[in-house]
Design an enzyme around this catalytic site. Structure first.
Site, mmCIF file in Angstrom:
data_model
loop_
_atom_site.group_PDB
_atom_site.id
_atom_site.type_symbol
_atom_site.label_atom_id
_atom_site.label_comp_id
_atom_site.label_asym_id
_atom_site.label_seq_id
_atom_site.Cartn_x
_atom_site.Cartn_y
_atom_site.Cartn_z
ATOM 1 N N CYS A 5 11.644 -12.331 3.390
ATOM 2 C CA CYS A 5 10.602 -11.305 3.438
ATOM 3 C C CYS A 5 10.966 -10.231 4.463
ATOM 4 C CB CYS A 5 9.271 -11.957 3.799
ATOM 5 S SG CYS A 5 7.983 -10.769 4.143
ATOM 6 N N HIS A 100 -0.061 -6.110 4.508
ATOM 7 C CA HIS A 100 0.032 -5.096 5.561
ATOM 8 C C HIS A 100 -1.025 -4.030 5.340
ATOM 9 C CE1 HIS A 100 2.673 -3.958 2.239
ATOM 10 N NE2 HIS A 100 2.372 -2.699 2.523
ATOM 11 N N HIS A 102 -1.875 -0.017 5.980
ATOM 12 C CA HIS A 102 -1.391 1.327 6.308
ATOM 13 C C HIS A 102 -2.451 1.990 7.192
ATOM 14 C CE1 HIS A 102 1.704 1.507 3.012
ATOM 15 N NE2 HIS A 102 0.910 0.584 2.500
HETATM 16 P P1 AMP Z 1 3.252 -0.918 0.010
HETATM 17 O O1 AMP Z 1 3.892 -0.011 -0.998
HETATM 18 O O2 AMP Z 1 1.772 -0.745 0.161
HETATM 19 O O3 AMP Z 1 3.666 -2.360 -0.218
HETATM 20 O O4 AMP Z 1 3.822 -0.461 1.414
HETATM 21 C C1 AMP Z 1 5.116 -0.714 1.826
HETATM 22 C C2 AMP Z 1 5.434 0.339 2.848
HETATM 23 O O5 AMP Z 1 6.535 -0.134 3.604
HETATM 24 C C3 AMP Z 1 5.849 1.694 2.267
HETATM 25 O O6 AMP Z 1 4.979 2.702 2.744
HETATM 26 C C4 AMP Z 1 7.279 1.889 2.769
HETATM 27 O O7 AMP Z 1 7.561 3.214 3.129
HETATM 28 C C5 AMP Z 1 7.316 0.973 3.983
HETATM 29 N N1 AMP Z 1 8.630 0.433 4.341
HETATM 30 C C6 AMP Z 1 9.534 -0.166 3.526
HETATM 31 N N2 AMP Z 1 10.608 -0.578 4.222
HETATM 32 C C7 AMP Z 1 10.364 -0.243 5.522
HETATM 33 C C8 AMP Z 1 11.085 -0.389 6.748
HETATM 34 N N3 AMP Z 1 12.296 -0.985 6.783
HETATM 35 N N4 AMP Z 1 10.541 0.094 7.895
HETATM 36 C C9 AMP Z 1 9.341 0.692 7.875
HETATM 37 N N5 AMP Z 1 8.585 0.855 6.758
HETATM 38 C C10 AMP Z 1 9.099 0.401 5.609
HETATM 39 ZN ZN ZN Z 2 6.558 -12.103 5.318
#
Ligand code: AMP
Ligand code: ZN
Length: 115
Positions: A5, A100, A102
């Site tokens: 993950c 998570h 936002h």
């Molecule tokens: P979701 O689409 O709601 O699952 O959100 C996932 C979020 O993770 C997106 O807004 C991506 O831009 C962000 N994301 C993916 N990989 C990374 C990373 N390595 N560091 C920071 N944010 C990330």
């Molecule tokens: Zn996890």
């Protein structure tokens, strides 16, 4: 820790991130594809796939929002206001399957519509 993950690896420090908050249970960092002037992600260190799975652990939810409250009150976010969003599944647009939240702010966001 779930072995493959991305967000477990980020909260454990195995994969680097721009960390902005950490306590015993919660980890906060900057989203790599910001959708607002401030775009942060907050997660619980205990892996769950989405908020429905997390809902079986009320303590984790309380710890989650405690972390968001602590951070937002420590800076201008709570003063000026912010938005909390969580996505679940395909229609919700979830792309990382570790629950998570936002945190969006740093500017007036307006009301959100369907798309
Ligand atoms: P979701 O689409 O709601 O699952 O959100 C996932 C979020 O993770 C997106 O807004 C991506 O831009 C962000 N994301 C993916 N990989 C990374 C990373 N390595 N560091 C920071 N944010 C990330
Ligand atoms: Zn996890």
């Amino acid at each position: 820790m779930s072995s493959n993950c991305l967000f477990c690896k980020i909260s454990s420090g195995e994969i680097p991130s721009q960390k902005i908050y950490e306590d015993e249970h919660v980890f906060g960092f900057v989203d790599i594809h910001p959708q607002a002037k401030i775009h942060l992600l907050f997660l619980h260190k205990k892996h769950t796939a989405n908020i429905n799975e997390m809902s079986t652990d009320p303590k984790a939810i309380a710890q989650m929002f405690h972390g968001i409250a602590e951070y937002s009150k420590s800076c201008d976010l709570a003063t000026n206001g912010f938005r909390v969003v969580t996505n679940l599944g395909a229609d919700g647009g979830q792309s990382v399957f570790h629950t998570h939240f936002h945190i969006l702010g740093g500017e007036p966001l307006g009301h959100f519509g369907r798309r």
